[in-house]
Design a protein around this motif. Structure first.
Motif, short mmCIF file in Angstrom:
data_model
loop_
_atom_site.label_atom_id
_atom_site.label_comp_id
_atom_site.label_asym_id
_atom_site.label_seq_id
_atom_site.Cartn_x
_atom_site.Cartn_y
_atom_site.Cartn_z
N VAL A 172 0.82 -1.22 0.00
CA VAL A 172 0.00 0.00 0.00
C VAL A 172 0.85 1.26 0.00
O VAL A 172 1.97 1.27 0.49
CB VAL A 172 -0.96 0.07 1.21
N LEU A 173 0.26 2.31 -0.56
CA LEU A 173 0.79 3.67 -0.51
C LEU A 173 -0.37 4.53 -0.03
O LEU A 173 -1.45 4.51 -0.63
CB LEU A 173 1.27 4.13 -1.89
N LEU A 174 -0.17 5.27 1.07
CA LEU A 174 -1.24 6.05 1.68
C LEU A 174 -0.87 7.52 1.72
O LEU A 174 0.28 7.88 1.95
CB LEU A 174 -1.48 5.58 3.13
N SER A 175 -1.87 8.38 1.51
CA SER A 175 -1.67 9.82 1.60
C SER A 175 -2.95 10.47 2.10
O SER A 175 -3.94 10.52 1.38
CB SER A 175 -1.29 10.38 0.22
N ASP A 176 -2.95 10.92 3.34
CA ASP A 176 -4.10 11.59 3.94
C ASP A 176 -5.34 10.69 3.91
O ASP A 176 -6.37 11.03 3.34
CB ASP A 176 -4.38 12.93 3.23
N VAL A 177 -5.23 9.53 4.54
CA VAL A 177 -6.29 8.51 4.55
C VAL A 177 -6.98 8.50 5.91
O VAL A 177 -6.32 8.58 6.94
CB VAL A 177 -5.71 7.12 4.24
N GLN A 178 -8.30 8.40 5.88
CA GLN A 178 -9.11 8.28 7.10
C GLN A 178 -9.65 6.86 7.21
O GLN A 178 -9.88 6.19 6.20
CB GLN A 178 -10.29 9.27 7.05
N GLU A 179 -9.88 6.41 8.43
CA GLU A 179 -10.52 5.10 8.63
C GLU A 179 -11.86 5.08 7.92
O GLU A 179 -12.54 6.10 7.83
CB GLU A 179 -10.73 4.83 10.12
#
Length: 115
Positions: A76-83
């Motif tokens: 995964v690559l995440l950027s400004d992610v919310q549950e």
């Protein structure tokens, strides 16, 4: 016999694995800020979180043959992610010439977030 779970099912070939939302839309980086890719791996691959360089041998998920036991790896690559409790994994697979879909609820997937 139709497998009710991928675990231990013989002769299963993975067709596709995606992360979806409750509205049956695929998670995308443009909208959800999550980029991901699934891979297959041998059953002796330990579970856990790895640095990209430490993942080791993997196989393309499309066409991955799960004959006894195996692992699915998620990068995964995440950027400004919310549950999001509505995120889940969809696994499309073939068993004895028939296609099946399995929905996997995962706190790891629904709980993805950046702080």
């Amino acid at each position: 016999m139709v497998p009710t779970s991928l675990e231990g099912a013989e002769g299963v070939t993975i067709e596709d694995v995606t992360i979806m939302k409750a509205n049956d839309e695929e998670v995308t980086f443009d909208i959800d800020r999550i980029a991901y890719e699934f891979f297959g791996a041998a059953p002796d691959k330990k579970s856990g979180v790895y640095a990209r360089d430490d993942i080791g041998m993997t196989e393309e998920i499309e066409g991955f043959e799960w004959t006894d036991d195996g692992r699915i790896i998620l990068e995964v690559l995440l950027s400004d992610v919310q549950e999001n409790p509505d995120r889940h994994i969809i696994i499309n697979y073939e068993h004895n010439g028939e296609s099946f879909v399995q929905v996997v609820e995962s706190e790891t997937i629904s709980g993805l977030r950046t702080e």
